[in-house]
Write a protein that holds these residues in place. Sequence first.
Motif, short mmCIF file in Angstrom:
data_model
loop_
_atom_site.label_atom_id
_atom_site.label_comp_id
_atom_site.label_asym_id
_atom_site.label_seq_id
_atom_site.Cartn_x
_atom_site.Cartn_y
_atom_site.Cartn_z
N ILE A 191 69.63 58.50 7.43
CA ILE A 191 69.27 56.03 8.28
C ILE A 191 70.57 55.61 6.97
O ILE A 191 70.57 54.84 7.63
CB ILE A 191 67.71 56.43 7.55
N LEU B 201 69.70 57.27 16.17
CA LEU B 201 69.06 56.95 15.74
C LEU B 201 67.53 58.77 15.56
O LEU B 201 66.76 58.91 15.74
CB LEU B 201 67.97 55.94 15.41
N ALA B 202 68.05 58.18 17.55
CA ALA B 202 67.23 58.97 18.35
C ALA B 202 67.87 61.04 17.74
O ALA B 202 67.16 61.61 17.90
CB ALA B 202 67.51 58.86 19.53
N THR C 67 69.19 61.52 14.81
CA THR C 67 68.25 61.75 13.50
C THR C 67 66.94 61.87 14.00
O THR C 67 66.97 63.16 13.18
CB THR C 67 68.68 60.10 13.03
N GLN C 68 66.22 61.50 14.63
CA GLN C 68 64.87 62.17 15.11
C GLN C 68 64.89 63.81 15.65
O GLN C 68 64.14 64.47 15.23
CB GLN C 68 63.87 61.04 16.12
N SER D 134 65.03 49.12 6.02
CA SER D 134 65.18 48.71 7.43
C SER D 134 64.26 46.82 7.34
O SER D 134 65.38 46.66 8.31
CB SER D 134 63.99 49.58 8.58
N PHE E 52 64.53 49.88 16.05
CA PHE E 52 64.80 51.73 16.41
C PHE E 52 64.26 52.05 14.84
O PHE E 52 64.21 53.63 14.86
CB PHE E 52 65.70 51.20 17.02
N THR F 242 62.24 55.20 13.52
CA THR F 242 62.60 56.31 13.73
C THR F 242 61.73 56.37 12.12
O THR F 242 61.78 57.46 12.08
CB THR F 242 64.26 55.93 13.55
N GLN G 282 58.65 58.34 12.51
CA GLN G 282 58.56 59.25 13.23
C GLN G 282 59.13 60.69 12.01
O GLN G 282 58.81 61.95 12.63
CB GLN G 282 59.98 59.21 14.68
N THR G 283 60.17 60.03 11.12
CA THR G 283 60.54 60.31 10.18
C THR G 283 59.58 60.36 9.19
O THR G 283 58.32 61.18 9.32
CB THR G 283 61.93 61.07 10.59
#
Lengths: 152, 81
Positions: A35, A122-123, A125-126, B30, B67, B71, B74-75
């Motif tokens: 990230i 980012l998708a 990365t997930q 972020s 976004f 993320t 989710q992580t």
Amino acid sequence: MPTPFQILLHNFNYVCYVVLLMIGLHAMITKRNLIKKLIGMSVFSTAIILFYVSIGVNNGGDMLAGHDGRPVGNIPVLEHGIGHDAITHPETIDPRRYANPLPHVLMLTAIVVGVATLGVALAITQRVFQDYGTLEEDEILAQLNNPQENDD
Amino acid sequence: MIWQFDTLLLVLLIVAAVISLRIKDLLAASVVFGIYSFLMCLLWAVMAAVDVAFTEAAVGAGVSTLFMIATVYQTTRRSSD
């Protein structure tokens, strides 16, 4: 004959854009977190967009400052009442009074493409996190080099 | 373009970029990146590029920060650097 320091001080905005570019490039190369790499990529792209938009800025130059008492460097939108004349008498619009809108329009596309790139990245990365359970590049590479530890 | 305002915004922009890349908490990174995008939007409004400015405010600062926060949820929030 201006010294190099005076040239840098006179072009302070360009110096700042290059500093932002280098911050983004350094983050993309040296950061291990995925990230953080993507934040670096966004900083890099916004620095390029900033450079392009700054080309279109109209400060009035040397001959137009106070030319007829009307402001220069305006937002490139036609004023009230001129719009109808612009069709019949296009010479009534003085483009030297407005900022150049061409870089703006090109960079609008670049912003949207940059956000789309960020979203796809980012998708991915997930998905990487689902498979490897980490966002650190060195740990992912270690798992890739030792496939027997990657039991899921 | 008012050069004092321009210079202040550019310095704040570099500071925000450096903080966003050095902070170890990814959620904080972020949010600081959202601050960076809003400063960029202000700079474009100063440069008479209002169309770019409101696109950046909506798409750059709004959607990309969203976004990134999604993320992070989710992580993981932890980062080694």
